[in-house]
Design a protein around this motif. Structure first.
Motif, short mmCIF file in Angstrom:
data_model
loop_
_atom_site.label_atom_id
_atom_site.label_comp_id
_atom_site.label_asym_id
_atom_site.label_seq_id
_atom_site.Cartn_x
_atom_site.Cartn_y
_atom_site.Cartn_z
N GLY A 68 261.68 36.40 45.40
CA GLY A 68 260.54 35.69 44.82
C GLY A 68 259.22 36.07 45.48
O GLY A 68 258.19 36.19 44.82
N ALA A 69 259.25 36.29 46.79
CA ALA A 69 258.01 36.58 47.54
C ALA A 69 257.44 37.95 47.19
O ALA A 69 256.23 38.12 47.17
N LEU A 87 263.23 35.92 38.02
CA LEU A 87 264.29 35.21 37.33
C LEU A 87 265.25 34.74 38.39
O LEU A 87 265.56 35.48 39.32
N SER A 88 265.68 33.53 38.29
CA SER A 88 266.59 33.05 39.31
C SER A 88 267.63 32.16 38.65
O SER A 88 267.35 31.52 37.64
N ASP A 127 269.39 36.87 41.40
CA ASP A 127 267.94 36.77 41.32
C ASP A 127 267.48 38.10 40.76
O ASP A 127 268.14 39.12 40.94
N PHE A 128 266.34 38.08 40.11
CA PHE A 128 265.82 39.34 39.58
C PHE A 128 264.32 39.38 39.79
O PHE A 128 263.62 38.41 39.51
N GLY A 129 263.84 40.51 40.31
CA GLY A 129 262.40 40.66 40.50
C GLY A 129 262.03 42.13 40.35
O GLY A 129 262.90 43.01 40.30
N PHE A 132 267.71 42.99 42.68
CA PHE A 132 268.78 42.09 42.26
C PHE A 132 269.29 41.35 43.49
O PHE A 132 269.87 41.97 44.39
N GLY A 133 269.03 40.06 43.54
CA GLY A 133 269.53 39.24 44.65
C GLY A 133 270.93 38.77 44.33
O GLY A 133 271.20 38.30 43.22
#
Ligand code: GTP
Ligand code: MG
Length: 198
Positions: free
Chosen positions: A31-32, A39-40, A69-71, A84-85
């Motif tokens: 997110g940071a 997207l979480s 997670d996606f960023g 991809f978390g």
């Protein structure tokens, strides 16, 4: 860099995993650094998980990642990272194989108060021969170990970089990602666009 990206309107997409044990800050990290709204897939922690997950140090944690997670972050005009978390709870680890499909490399986040929680992620990438670095997420109040102390505690290959980061701070996350990309390029079989050594 002697490579001119400006003529190419389509940057190269690089898939990167953000991995590590339960509650080490993977969602926070993604997110940071993300330039799009991340997207979480967070769900409330259930009382069932109280028995299975160690909340030491993250007692205020109320949610956990159940899928990913996606960023996204643009490193330079030629390279976009898709992050991809992974989920940290053991019962969602079946997602990891799926998520690692097509991934170039990974950041393994570690919390020195619960260092053993990163072993599974380190093993996962070592076994698959995927390039990764270890990033120590420095939680408030935790003892500050030297990266070399952490390396020997996890018995890590000397070639794998170990860095410190603060998952909440964008610039710290970006520096971590740059270390990973440099590490991947240095160990890639051929990376002519960067004039990598032969
Ligand atoms: N003090 C401090 N708190 C942090 C840091 N990184 C994350 N946190 C907090 O630690 C908690 C866990 O962070 P998450 O980002 O949810 O961890 P995660 O690895 O995604 O957790 P799972 O998906 O459940 O495995 C949250 O309450 C964060 O606010 C940090 O660098 N310092
Ligand atoms: Mg998470």
């Amino acid at each position: 860099m002697d490579y001119d990206d400006s003529s190419d309107p389509f940057p190269t997409a690089l898939k990167i995993l953000i991995a590590g044990g339960f509650g080490v800050g993977k969602t926070t990290f993604t997110g940071a650094v993300s330039e799009i709204a991340p997207l979480s897939t967070e769900e409330l922690l259930t009382t069932v998980s109280e028995g299975t997950d160690d909340l030491t140090g993250v007692e205020n944690k109320t949610t956990t990642t159940v899928a990913m997670d996606f960023g996204r972050i643009t490193l330079d005009p030629g390279h976009v990272l898709y992050l991809f978390g992974t989920p940290g709870q053991e019962r969602f680890w079946f997602m990891w194989d799926e998520l690692s499909e097509g991934a170039l490399g990974a950041v393994v986040l570690a919390d020195t108060r619960r260092l053993e929680d990163c072993f599974a992620a380190v093993d996962f990438f070592e076994q698959r021969g995927m390039g990764f670095i270890v990033a120590i997420n420095e939680f408030d109040g935790g003892y500050r170990y030297e990266p070399e102390e952490v390396r020997s505690a996890i018995d890590l290959d000397p070639r794998v970089p170990v860095v410190r980061c603060d998952a909440r701070i964008s610039s710290s996350g970006i520096a971590t990602l740059l270390t990973l990309v440099k590490h991947l390029l240095a160990h890639a079989p051929a990376a002519p666009s960067y004039g990598a050594h032969t």
